[in-house]
Write an enzyme that holds these catalytic residues in place. Sequence first.
Site, PDB file in Angstrom:
ATOM      1  N   TYR A  60      35.167  50.748  78.931  1.00 32.73           N
ATOM      2  CA  TYR A  60      34.398  49.616  79.336  1.00 32.73           C
ATOM      3  C   TYR A  60      32.857  50.108  79.776  1.00 32.73           C
ATOM      4  O   TYR A  60      32.622  50.266  80.741  1.00 32.73           O
ATOM      5  CB  TYR A  60      35.012  48.559  79.894  1.00 32.73           C
ATOM      6  N   HIS A 127      45.355  54.027  76.556  1.00 34.42           N
ATOM      7  CA  HIS A 127      44.593  52.751  75.995  1.00 34.42           C
ATOM      8  C   HIS A 127      45.097  52.810  74.259  1.00 34.42           C
ATOM      9  O   HIS A 127      45.358  51.410  73.890  1.00 34.42           O
ATOM     10  CB  HIS A 127      43.074  52.931  76.045  1.00 34.42           C
ATOM     11  N   PRO A 207      44.979  36.435  76.643  1.00 31.40           N
ATOM     12  CA  PRO A 207      45.870  35.285  76.527  1.00 31.40           C
ATOM     13  C   PRO A 207      45.215  34.018  76.253  1.00 31.40           C
ATOM     14  O   PRO A 207      45.854  33.059  75.955  1.00 31.40           O
ATOM     15  CB  PRO A 207      46.444  35.165  78.057  1.00 31.40           C
ATOM     16  N   LEU A 208      43.794  33.869  76.370  1.00 36.81           N
ATOM     17  CA  LEU A 208      43.151  32.622  75.857  1.00 36.81           C
ATOM     18  C   LEU A 208      42.503  32.994  74.421  1.00 36.81           C
ATOM     19  O   LEU A 208      41.364  32.399  74.105  1.00 36.81           O
ATOM     20  CB  LEU A 208      42.102  32.542  76.873  1.00 36.81           C
ATOM     21  N   ARG A 210      40.628  35.405  73.202  1.00 32.63           N
ATOM     22  CA  ARG A 210      39.115  35.938  73.502  1.00 32.63           C
ATOM     23  C   ARG A 210      38.181  34.744  73.529  1.00 32.63           C
ATOM     24  O   ARG A 210      37.157  34.744  73.425  1.00 32.63           O
ATOM     25  CB  ARG A 210      38.786  36.695  72.197  1.00 32.63           C
ATOM     26  N   GLY A 211      38.792  33.631  74.375  1.00 34.81           N
ATOM     27  CA  GLY A 211      38.083  32.555  74.698  1.00 34.81           C
ATOM     28  C   GLY A 211      38.169  31.216  73.828  1.00 34.81           C
ATOM     29  O   GLY A 211      37.574  30.273  74.176  1.00 34.81           O
ATOM     30  N   PHE A 212      38.609  31.648  72.664  1.00 35.27           N
ATOM     31  CA  PHE A 212      38.680  30.614  71.574  1.00 35.27           C
ATOM     32  C   PHE A 212      39.371  29.369  71.926  1.00 35.27           C
ATOM     33  O   PHE A 212      39.244  28.140  71.664  1.00 35.27           O
ATOM     34  CB  PHE A 212      39.183  31.209  70.057  1.00 35.27           C
ATOM     35  N   SER A 214      39.841  28.321  75.005  1.00 31.37           N
ATOM     36  CA  SER A 214      39.143  27.538  75.803  1.00 31.37           C
ATOM     37  C   SER A 214      38.186  26.813  75.499  1.00 31.37           C
ATOM     38  O   SER A 214      38.167  25.610  75.840  1.00 31.37           O
ATOM     39  CB  SER A 214      38.275  28.482  76.868  1.00 31.37           C
ATOM     40  N   GLY A 216      37.181  26.763  71.758  1.00 33.08           N
ATOM     41  CA  GLY A 216      37.427  26.570  70.049  1.00 33.08           C
ATOM     42  C   GLY A 216      35.885  27.183  69.597  1.00 33.08           C
ATOM     43  O   GLY A 216      35.313  27.967  69.945  1.00 33.08           O
TER      44      GLY A 216
END
Length: 341
Positions: A60, A127, A207-208, A210-212, A214, A216
Amino acid sequence: MVKIPKVKLGSQGLEVSALGLGCMGMSDVYGPPKPEPDMINLIHHAIDSGVTFLDTSDVYGPHTNELLLGKALKEGVRGKMELATKFGIKYENGNYEVYGDPTYVRAACEASLKRLQTDCIDLYYQHRIDTRLPIEITMGEMKKLVEEGKIKYIGLSEASASTIRRAHAVHPITAVQLEWSLWSRDVEQDIIPTCRELGIGIVAYSPLGRGFLSLGPQMAENLADGDFRQSLPRFQVENLENNRKLYERVTAIAAKKGCTPSQLALAWVHHQGNDVVPIPGTTKIENLQQNIGALSVKLTTEDMAELESIASDDATKGDRYMDGFPTYLKSDTPPLSSWKP
């Protein structure tokens, strides 16, 4: 304030907060790096709130995320939290290369210890799996790092069931990190049952979605330049319209439950069992607080069934990663008997 419980991760003795914090997005994977003072403040706020399980990796940045955590954790904070990092992916000249040979494993660990300003890593993951050599070779070196006190527990990320079994036979695996959410459920077929059979903890990344889950399509349509998600199939125009339907259905159920879509999606992961710890990432304290609030969302058997009916395996269109990117689907390694050093 929600009290965040501690849970046992795996069967080797590691205890972590039931909710973790993925730190990747603080660096340059999801757009430009965020201001360092703000991210250090966020990390301290998370730990003070009981989110003590922090997840990073040497890739990262590369390296800048570990350096950030090293600065954040040196001020009397290190003893209050559980630190997970990873090795195995080198990002050079726009290309990813996966390495698992013993010399690289040791060098990567030493470098991470230095960047993190710590003398021991609580949970050290491979990883991605180097498919050029038997998993037993990589695990043998990780076992030595445990014996030397440089790492406490061993984890794998994006590993197949057979690779997990072979690795576990060399040294007990404490946790497997995998993508698991309402829009990524393929791991339920083989990998989750294998982990549970062997007493291995499950760490759910993204778990979300990648934000989608949250925000959409609105989130997908406003990604910053250089955001890694711009290259992912699920965020492409040809797949967004279909994936919007899942988000809208989650939003409708969340409204009935009196929570946000992201809290509902995170609660679904929490309800998979006490052996599952999600590590949603965020760069904002308000989002962190919202994620903590998901621990208070109680889902009935009927709620779970409804969510799983709208989030079936084919509900999401598009692969998780771009073609050629290493995942558990291509992580089997040669047999040990074939190995010639």
